[in-house]
Every structure is written in C-alpha cells, then in structure tokens.
Design a protein around this motif. Structure first.
Motif, PDB file in Angstrom:
ATOM      1  N   GLY A  16      83.410  43.273  41.179  1.00 49.93           N
ATOM      2  CA  GLY A  16      83.987  44.214  40.240  1.00 49.93           C
ATOM      3  C   GLY A  16      83.255  44.279  38.906  1.00 49.93           C
ATOM      4  O   GLY A  16      83.420  45.242  38.146  1.00 49.93           O
ATOM      5  N   LEU A  17      82.451  43.261  38.610  1.00 48.49           N
ATOM      6  CA  LEU A  17      81.689  43.230  37.361  1.00 48.49           C
ATOM      7  C   LEU A  17      80.274  43.789  37.504  1.00 48.49           C
ATOM      8  O   LEU A  17      79.584  43.979  36.494  1.00 48.49           O
ATOM      9  CB  LEU A  17      81.607  41.786  36.831  1.00 48.49           C
ATOM     10  CG  LEU A  17      82.923  41.134  36.414  1.00 48.49           C
ATOM     11  CD1 LEU A  17      82.682  39.699  35.980  1.00 48.49           C
ATOM     12  CD2 LEU A  17      83.590  41.927  35.299  1.00 48.49           C
ATOM     13  N   LEU A  18      79.852  44.021  38.737  1.00 45.66           N
ATOM     14  CA  LEU A  18      78.484  44.502  38.944  1.00 45.66           C
ATOM     15  C   LEU A  18      78.293  45.899  38.344  1.00 45.66           C
ATOM     16  O   LEU A  18      79.192  46.738  38.413  1.00 45.66           O
ATOM     17  CB  LEU A  18      78.163  44.556  40.438  1.00 45.66           C
ATOM     18  CG  LEU A  18      78.001  43.228  41.167  1.00 45.66           C
ATOM     19  CD1 LEU A  18      77.849  43.475  42.659  1.00 45.66           C
ATOM     20  CD2 LEU A  18      76.799  42.452  40.624  1.00 45.66           C
ATOM     21  N   LEU A  52      76.558  38.615  31.194  1.00 49.86           N
ATOM     22  CA  LEU A  52      77.121  39.203  32.402  1.00 49.86           C
ATOM     23  C   LEU A  52      76.602  38.474  33.638  1.00 49.86           C
ATOM     24  O   LEU A  52      77.376  38.163  34.558  1.00 49.86           O
ATOM     25  CB  LEU A  52      76.764  40.689  32.487  1.00 49.86           C
ATOM     26  CG  LEU A  52      77.206  41.421  33.754  1.00 49.86           C
ATOM     27  CD1 LEU A  52      78.727  41.448  33.863  1.00 49.86           C
ATOM     28  CD2 LEU A  52      76.633  42.839  33.786  1.00 49.86           C
ATOM     29  N   ALA A  53      75.310  38.202  33.671  1.00 48.79           N
ATOM     30  CA  ALA A  53      74.731  37.476  34.801  1.00 48.79           C
ATOM     31  C   ALA A  53      75.385  36.104  34.949  1.00 48.79           C
ATOM     32  O   ALA A  53      75.721  35.672  36.070  1.00 48.79           O
ATOM     33  CB  ALA A  53      73.227  37.336  34.615  1.00 48.79           C
ATOM     34  N   LEU A  62      75.760  39.382  46.873  1.00 46.34           N
ATOM     35  CA  LEU A  62      76.192  38.531  45.765  1.00 46.34           C
ATOM     36  C   LEU A  62      75.747  37.074  45.909  1.00 46.34           C
ATOM     37  O   LEU A  62      75.581  36.372  44.907  1.00 46.34           O
ATOM     38  CB  LEU A  62      77.716  38.586  45.638  1.00 46.34           C
ATOM     39  CG  LEU A  62      78.278  39.737  44.795  1.00 46.34           C
ATOM     40  CD1 LEU A  62      79.775  39.871  45.034  1.00 46.34           C
ATOM     41  CD2 LEU A  62      77.984  39.516  43.313  1.00 46.34           C
ATOM     42  N   ARG A  63      75.546  36.640  47.128  1.00 48.80           N
ATOM     43  CA  ARG A  63      75.033  35.279  47.329  1.00 48.80           C
ATOM     44  C   ARG A  63      73.502  35.250  47.315  1.00 48.80           C
ATOM     45  O   ARG A  63      72.883  34.230  47.580  1.00 48.80           O
ATOM     46  CB  ARG A  63      75.568  34.706  48.645  1.00 48.80           C
ATOM     47  CG  ARG A  63      77.093  34.550  48.662  1.00 48.80           C
ATOM     48  CD  ARG A  63      77.541  33.778  49.883  1.00 48.80           C
ATOM     49  NE  ARG A  63      78.977  33.725  50.020  1.00 48.80           N
ATOM     50  CZ  ARG A  63      79.791  32.898  49.360  1.00 48.80           C
ATOM     51  NH1 ARG A  63      79.261  32.047  48.497  1.00 48.80           N
ATOM     52  NH2 ARG A  63      81.094  32.924  49.560  1.00 48.80           N
ATOM     53  N   LEU A  64      72.910  36.395  47.030  1.00 50.86           N
ATOM     54  CA  LEU A  64      71.461  36.593  46.960  1.00 50.86           C
ATOM     55  C   LEU A  64      70.785  36.448  48.317  1.00 50.86           C
ATOM     56  O   LEU A  64      69.576  36.202  48.398  1.00 50.86           O
ATOM     57  CB  LEU A  64      70.816  35.656  45.919  1.00 50.86           C
ATOM     58  CG  LEU A  64      71.434  35.739  44.515  1.00 50.86           C
ATOM     59  CD1 LEU A  64      70.637  34.874  43.538  1.00 50.86           C
ATOM     60  CD2 LEU A  64      71.504  37.176  44.024  1.00 50.86           C
ATOM     61  N   ASP A  65      71.567  36.635  49.375  1.00 53.88           N
ATOM     62  CA  ASP A  65      70.992  36.672  50.721  1.00 53.88           C
ATOM     63  C   ASP A  65      70.445  38.075  50.988  1.00 53.88           C
ATOM     64  O   ASP A  65      70.956  39.061  50.449  1.00 53.88           O
ATOM     65  CB  ASP A  65      72.057  36.325  51.767  1.00 53.88           C
ATOM     66  CG  ASP A  65      72.504  34.873  51.674  1.00 53.88           C
ATOM     67  OD1 ASP A  65      71.666  34.028  51.312  1.00 53.88           O
ATOM     68  OD2 ASP A  65      73.697  34.598  51.939  1.00 53.88           O
ATOM     69  N   ARG A 114      77.646  34.955  38.157  1.00 58.70           N
ATOM     70  CA  ARG A 114      77.204  33.767  38.897  1.00 58.70           C
ATOM     71  C   ARG A 114      78.328  32.736  38.988  1.00 58.70           C
ATOM     72  O   ARG A 114      78.556  32.132  40.046  1.00 58.70           O
ATOM     73  CB  ARG A 114      75.986  33.154  38.210  1.00 58.70           C
ATOM     74  CG  ARG A 114      75.463  31.884  38.885  1.00 58.70           C
ATOM     75  CD  ARG A 114      74.255  31.359  38.142  1.00 58.70           C
ATOM     76  NE  ARG A 114      73.678  30.205  38.816  1.00 58.70           N
ATOM     77  CZ  ARG A 114      73.541  28.995  38.263  1.00 58.70           C
ATOM     78  NH1 ARG A 114      73.946  28.787  37.020  1.00 58.70           N
ATOM     79  NH2 ARG A 114      72.985  28.006  38.938  1.00 58.70           N
ATOM     80  N   GLY A 115      79.059  32.541  37.892  1.00 58.90           N
ATOM     81  CA  GLY A 115      80.156  31.589  37.903  1.00 58.90           C
ATOM     82  C   GLY A 115      81.230  31.973  38.898  1.00 58.90           C
ATOM     83  O   GLY A 115      81.759  31.119  39.628  1.00 58.90           O
ATOM     84  N   LEU A 116      81.569  33.254  38.955  1.00 61.94           N
ATOM     85  CA  LEU A 116      82.577  33.717  39.905  1.00 61.94           C
ATOM     86  C   LEU A 116      82.108  33.544  41.348  1.00 61.94           C
ATOM     87  O   LEU A 116      82.898  33.165  42.223  1.00 61.94           O
ATOM     88  CB  LEU A 116      82.914  35.183  39.628  1.00 61.94           C
ATOM     89  CG  LEU A 116      83.691  35.450  38.338  1.00 61.94           C
ATOM     90  CD1 LEU A 116      83.761  36.946  38.058  1.00 61.94           C
ATOM     91  CD2 LEU A 116      85.087  34.846  38.413  1.00 61.94           C
ATOM     92  N   VAL A 117      80.836  33.821  41.594  1.00 63.27           N
ATOM     93  CA  VAL A 117      80.296  33.635  42.949  1.00 63.27           C
ATOM     94  C   VAL A 117      80.388  32.163  43.356  1.00 63.27           C
ATOM     95  O   VAL A 117      80.798  31.833  44.476  1.00 63.27           O
ATOM     96  CB  VAL A 117      78.842  34.145  43.024  1.00 63.27           C
ATOM     97  CG1 VAL A 117      78.212  33.760  44.369  1.00 63.27           C
ATOM     98  CG2 VAL A 117      78.789  35.657  42.843  1.00 63.27           C
TER      99      VAL A 117
END
Length: 203
Positions: A183-185, A165-166, A129-132, A170-173
């Motif tokens: 949960g939204l993925l 959705l993206a 989720l952090r794009l790592d 992103r806002g939640l992350v």
C-alpha cells in the motif's frame, strides 16, 4: 502466449509513476550527492556528467539494486521527476546494451550503434516486495554524453529523497506485513508509448 507476453503483462513494457508532463525514475547515491540533490533540486558539481548514469522507472527494481538503501554508496534513494519529452527522447536515441541479431544484424553493426547512441537500454526481471524476480521485465535506461547532460541540466523537474519510504517498506516486508508494504509503494502504471519508440529496444 507469444514471447512478448507473460501472463497478462507484456514482457517488455515501461511501467512508471507518471503525470501528464513528467515521469519518475529512481537512482541511489552516497549521501553527499543524494542529499544535496534532494535539497537543491539538481545534482551537485561533484556529480559527473562524463560518466554513464542509469535511471530506473521501477521503485522495486531500484530497491533490489541498492538493497533498500543499505549498500555502500547507495544509501540515499532519489525519486527524480523528469520531463516526458526528455524521457521519450532518450528512448528514441537509445541502443540495446546487448546484441540481438534480429534487430542489429551482425555484432559489428551493433557495436557501431552502441558507440554512437547517447543512451542505452537493458531489460532485467522485475522484482516483487521480497525482491524475487518476476517473469516480466523492467526497463533500465543508461544516459551518457549529451543525454546525461540534458538529464541533469534540462529534464529534471524535481528530486525527492525517498530513503525513509524505502526503509519503512523494508521494515514492513521483514515483519511479513506485505499488504501494508504494498500500500505504500509508488503507483506505477503502464507508460503510454508509440510502438515505434520501443520497436528497436525489444530484446
């Protein structure tokens, strides 16, 4: 642990949102193309069938690639639902985007195969989720020539604009709400493929 297995996941595994007849892949385009495609359920005439187009079954890898829809000319994120038949056909006729001696023999043989193949595959680290990067790989499928035309004209079942959705995820992350974001993925499960479909595509 062998080199095809990382933890509990195979290193080379196709994971996707899929149904009994379709599989969802992601792309990102500038709004003029992306919004028209989502509205009409097909790509507009300005979409080129002459260029290679890359599709990604992983939502988070697409987010990594397009910066959650913030990068120039990638502001509209599309979920493209295509036929399973088309997806498997592309994989069967694909070539790896890089030379692997154990699979291709010498580099000249690989280059010949690459020129003939209407599709190509590369495996890049999956993202969290952090794009790592994660220790296992995510499929990227490039379509050119006949494969690109079939993708646009025959394989597409539906196109959805998932930019909102993206943006929400992103806002939640950014707020540290990782559980809510997860949960939204889209639900991506291992995609069932006969071993021989991927045998020539495992790097």
């Amino acid at each position: 642990m062998n080199d095809q297995q990382t933890g509990t996941r195979p290193r080379f595994e196709v994971r996707a949102r899929h149904t009994g007849s379709t599989v969802t892949v992601y792309q990102a385009y500038r709004p003029e193309i992306g919004r028209a495609a989502a509205r009409d359920g097909r790509f507009p005439s300005t979409w080129s069938r002459e260029r290679m187009t890359w599709v990604k079954p992983s939502f988070l890898w697409m987010m990594y690639r397009c910066g959650w829809g913030t990068k120039k000319d990638q502001e509209t994120v599309l979920a493209v639902e295509i036929s399973r038949e088309g997806f498997v056909r592309a994989l069967r006729n694909a070539c790896l985007s890089h030379h692997v001696p154990a699979l291709h023999g010498d580099a000249a043989a690989w280059r010949r195969e690459l020129r003939r193949a209407p599709a190509r595959v590369q495996w890049d680290p999956e993202r969290d989720l952090r794009l790592d990067p994660l220790p296992y790989r995510s499929l990227q499928l490039g379509l050119a020539g006949e494969a690109a035309a079939r993708y646009a004209d025959e394989w597409i079942v539906g196109i959805e604009d998932v930019t909102p959705l993206a943006t929400e995820i992103r806002g939640l992350v950014r707020e540290g709400e990782l559980d809510r974001a997860a949960g939204l993925l889209p639900e991506e499960r291992p995609y069932p493929l006969d071993d021989e479909v991927l045998a020539h595509l495992r790097a």
